[in-house]
Design a protein around this motif. Structure first.
Motif, PDB file in Angstrom:
ATOM      1  N   LEU A   7      45.002  39.445   8.272  1.00 18.21           N
ATOM      2  CA  LEU A   7      43.967  39.842   8.467  1.00 18.21           C
ATOM      3  C   LEU A   7      43.006  38.658   9.048  1.00 18.21           C
ATOM      4  O   LEU A   7      43.028  37.535   8.464  1.00 18.21           O
ATOM      5  CB  LEU A   7      43.214  40.193   7.277  1.00 18.21           C
ATOM      6  CG  LEU A   7      43.638  41.660   6.634  1.00 18.21           C
ATOM      7  CD1 LEU A   7      43.192  41.777   5.291  1.00 18.21           C
ATOM      8  CD2 LEU A   7      43.654  42.659   7.603  1.00 18.21           C
ATOM      9  N   GLY A  12      36.553  37.552  13.732  1.00 16.70           N
ATOM     10  CA  GLY A  12      37.807  37.775  15.030  1.00 16.70           C
ATOM     11  C   GLY A  12      38.100  36.521  15.478  1.00 16.70           C
ATOM     12  O   GLY A  12      37.334  35.529  15.592  1.00 16.70           O
ATOM     13  N   GLN A  34      44.464  49.000  13.003  1.00 20.12           N
ATOM     14  CA  GLN A  34      42.977  49.483  13.432  1.00 20.12           C
ATOM     15  C   GLN A  34      42.689  48.659  14.735  1.00 20.12           C
ATOM     16  O   GLN A  34      43.157  47.746  15.499  1.00 20.12           O
ATOM     17  CB  GLN A  34      41.996  49.314  12.363  1.00 20.12           C
ATOM     18  CG  GLN A  34      42.135  47.987  11.511  1.00 20.12           C
ATOM     19  CD  GLN A  34      41.680  46.674  12.216  1.00 20.12           C
ATOM     20  OE1 GLN A  34      42.203  45.874  12.190  1.00 20.12           O
ATOM     21  NE2 GLN A  34      40.392  46.890  13.183  1.00 20.12           N
ATOM     22  N   GLY A  35      41.575  49.025  15.238  1.00 15.59           N
ATOM     23  CA  GLY A  35      40.857  48.560  16.582  1.00 15.59           C
ATOM     24  C   GLY A  35      41.663  48.994  17.646  1.00 15.59           C
ATOM     25  O   GLY A  35      42.181  50.075  17.592  1.00 15.59           O
ATOM     26  N   GLY A 222      46.232  42.990  10.990  1.00 19.22           N
ATOM     27  CA  GLY A 222      44.914  43.511  11.470  1.00 19.22           C
ATOM     28  C   GLY A 222      44.430  43.051  12.436  1.00 19.22           C
ATOM     29  O   GLY A 222      44.828  42.067  13.200  1.00 19.22           O
ATOM     30  N   GLN A 224      40.498  41.930  14.915  1.00 21.44           N
ATOM     31  CA  GLN A 224      38.900  41.717  14.926  1.00 21.44           C
ATOM     32  C   GLN A 224      38.936  40.906  13.340  1.00 21.44           C
ATOM     33  O   GLN A 224      40.115  40.223  13.068  1.00 21.44           O
ATOM     34  CB  GLN A 224      38.093  42.915  14.643  1.00 21.44           C
ATOM     35  CG  GLN A 224      37.878  43.408  16.163  1.00 21.44           C
ATOM     36  CD  GLN A 224      38.769  44.699  16.605  1.00 21.44           C
ATOM     37  OE1 GLN A 224      39.143  45.376  15.735  1.00 21.44           O
ATOM     38  NE2 GLN A 224      39.230  44.372  17.874  1.00 21.44           N
ATOM     39  N   THR A 226      37.008  40.194   9.324  1.00 24.68           N
ATOM     40  CA  THR A 226      36.187  40.810   8.153  1.00 24.68           C
ATOM     41  C   THR A 226      34.856  40.818   8.527  1.00 24.68           C
ATOM     42  O   THR A 226      34.080  41.904   7.993  1.00 24.68           O
ATOM     43  CB  THR A 226      36.509  39.996   7.043  1.00 24.68           C
ATOM     44  OG1 THR A 226      37.720  39.791   6.684  1.00 24.68           O
ATOM     45  CG2 THR A 226      35.754  40.101   5.811  1.00 24.68           C
ATOM     46  N   ASP A 229      33.764  44.128   9.989  1.00 24.02           N
ATOM     47  CA  ASP A 229      34.017  45.452   9.543  1.00 24.02           C
ATOM     48  C   ASP A 229      32.635  46.219   9.427  1.00 24.02           C
ATOM     49  O   ASP A 229      31.697  45.803   9.360  1.00 24.02           O
ATOM     50  CB  ASP A 229      34.495  45.001   7.858  1.00 24.02           C
ATOM     51  CG  ASP A 229      34.913  46.496   7.372  1.00 24.02           C
ATOM     52  OD1 ASP A 229      36.050  46.540   7.056  1.00 24.02           O
ATOM     53  OD2 ASP A 229      33.825  46.997   6.832  1.00 24.02           O
ATOM     54  N   THR A 243      37.968  46.504   9.303  1.00 26.65           N
ATOM     55  CA  THR A 243      38.865  45.329   9.639  1.00 26.65           C
ATOM     56  C   THR A 243      39.303  44.994   8.268  1.00 26.65           C
ATOM     57  O   THR A 243      40.219  43.796   8.346  1.00 26.65           O
ATOM     58  CB  THR A 243      38.116  44.360  10.268  1.00 26.65           C
ATOM     59  OG1 THR A 243      37.037  44.014   9.629  1.00 26.65           O
ATOM     60  CG2 THR A 243      37.794  44.806  11.835  1.00 26.65           C
TER      61      THR A 243
END
Ligand code: IMP
Length: 425
Positions: A7, A12, A34-35, A222, A224, A226, A229, A243
């Motif tokens: 992550l 990012g 995700q994303g 993951g 991007q 944190t 998020d 994220t």
């Protein structure tokens, strides 16, 4: 068997592509949760550069299976473009790339809506990646979304496109007629991709469950970071997905007990693209130098990234939110030339000292960083092939970060190439 999660712990662009590429060697399956095509993962192999937006960078390893989960918003046209580009560079994705039937599509009209929304916000624009991400997630939550598995039914697809365009009528009506997306145009564009798309369709959650039962090793990727998020980032200057660690579970349909190790990726300094607060931003020549040394230009949009000192208050927050086990510290070489390096160890707000970001975005926008200054190492770190080769100041910098955030540094990246990496644990 270790199933590892990777992550981003900043805004990012931490270098997840390189870490996923490295850790993919020890994985059978790489799963993105995700994303969408707002992400841009850059991987350099023998001076050949690959930039991937949707396809997990694990695809660069022959024989590995790559999955795109339901939490991803899928731009079919971008996906096929990436598959073609990989093919041209000698990488075959056939039989190795699968997409959840539950993933929601980014449709051409989502980009049109996003452009109109950004322009309506004027000075308050979020400065998004313009990939239609926000409107696609909006449709998902508002229940106007179109899932990947639904495109194979003509009547259903046409009806869903019609309903979604109807919902956007007020925005679309403001456009010149020749720029307004129509049901027929959208339907035909998606339908043209259908035969190719059918080969990718997969129940990703079930696939992963079977893989776990067969003791396959999974790498969860993951996108991007944190601080983008939608719940815990610098709202509203965030992306539209989770994220953080929860996004892995809901974005793939897997239970938490199958995640064995959570590795957070962090740059030795801080960057941000797009608008939003950035307490440690450097507005001076040094900020520009770091941008040049680190080639800090967006992989997706080419935009220059804002740069600044590493923010350990935010990093500690990210370690806490994600339950991070260990850290991959990237781009340490970018700091090689500096005599001194500042690290942010606290904030001041209205005369008070804070050790965690305030919940209120308007307060976070006003915090002032408290810095500690550490001595630079003034030596090319890429010359070090193992931890013991690093000079004392470089080791002290790593130790300071570890002690402050409460997580060990397990991987150190000292350059863009695959072999410019020191694995510490
Ligand atoms: P969106 O995700 O395109 O809606 O953009 C929302 C914000 O997230 C903008 O500030 C983007 O620049 C930022 N963003 C989205 N994806 C990435 C990424 O992969 N790296 C860095 N910033 C990103």
């Amino acid at each position: 068997m270790t199933n590892r999660v990777v992550l981003g712990l900043q805004w990012g662009d931490e270098g997840k592509g390189k870490i996923v590429d490295l850790l993919s060697r020890d994985a059978d399956i790489i799963a993105r949760c995700q994303g969408g095509a707002n992400a841009g993962h850059t991987v350099k192999i023998n001076s050949q550069q690959f930039i991937l937006h949707l396809i997990p960078s694990g695809i660069l390893h022959p024989g590995k299976i790559c999955l795109i989960g339901n939490g991803v918003v899928l731009d079919l046209f971008q996906l096929f473009h990436e598959m073609r580009e990989l093919q041209e560079k000698g990488i075959d994705t056939t039989g190795r790339l699968f997409v959840s039937g539950r993933a929601h599509l980014v449709m051409p009209y989502h980009k049109v809506v996003e452009a109109a929304q950004e322009s309506a916000r004027g000075k308050e624009a979020l400065n998004t990646s313009k990939r239609g991400i926000g409107p696609a997630y909006h449709d998902k939550v508002a229940r106007y979304g179109i899932q990947f598995a639904e495109i194979f039914d003509d009547n259903l697809l046409r009806e869903k496109i019609r309903a979604s365009l109807q919902e956007k009528q007020s925005v679309l009506a403001a456009l010149p007629e020749d720029q307004r997306p129509t049901v027929d145009m959208t339907f035909d564009a998606v339908r043209a991709k259908r035969d190719e798309a059918r080969l990718l369709l997969c129940d990703v959650s079930k696939y992963l469950d079977d893989a776990v039962a067969q003791n396959k090793r999974i790498l969860f990727e993951g996108a991007q970071g944190t601080l983008l998020d939608v719940d815990f980032g610098t709202y509203p200057f965030v992306t539209s997905s989770n994220t953080t660690i929860g996004g892995v579970l809901t974005g793939l349909g897997i239970g938490p007990k199958h995640l064995d190790r959570i590795t957070g990726v962090v740059k030795a300094y801080q960057t941000r693209v797009g608008n939003g607060p950035f307490p440690t931003e450097l507005h001076d020549q040094l900020g520009k130098d770091i941008r040049e040394w680190g080639h800090e230009y967006g992989a997706t949009t080419g935009r220059p990234r804002r740069t600044g000192w590493i923010d350990l208050v935010l990093l500690k927050y990210a370690v806490r939110l994600n339950g991070v086990d260990d850290i991959a510290l990237m781009k340490m070489d970018v700091m090689d030339k500096l005599k001194e390096i500042k690290v942010c160890v606290g904030y001041k707000l209205d005369g008070q000292k804070l050790d965690t970001p305030p919940q209120l975005g308007s307060e976070f926008a006003r915090v002032e960083p408290i810095y500690q200054t550490l001595p630079g190492w003034k030596k090319p770190v890429h010359e070090a092939k193992k931890y013991g080769d690093l000079c004392p100041n470089a080791k002290a910098y790593l130790k300071f970060i570890e002690d402050f955030v409460g997580a060990k540094i397990s991987i150190l990246s000292t350059g863009a190439e695959r072999d410019e990496t020191i694995v510490l644990g």
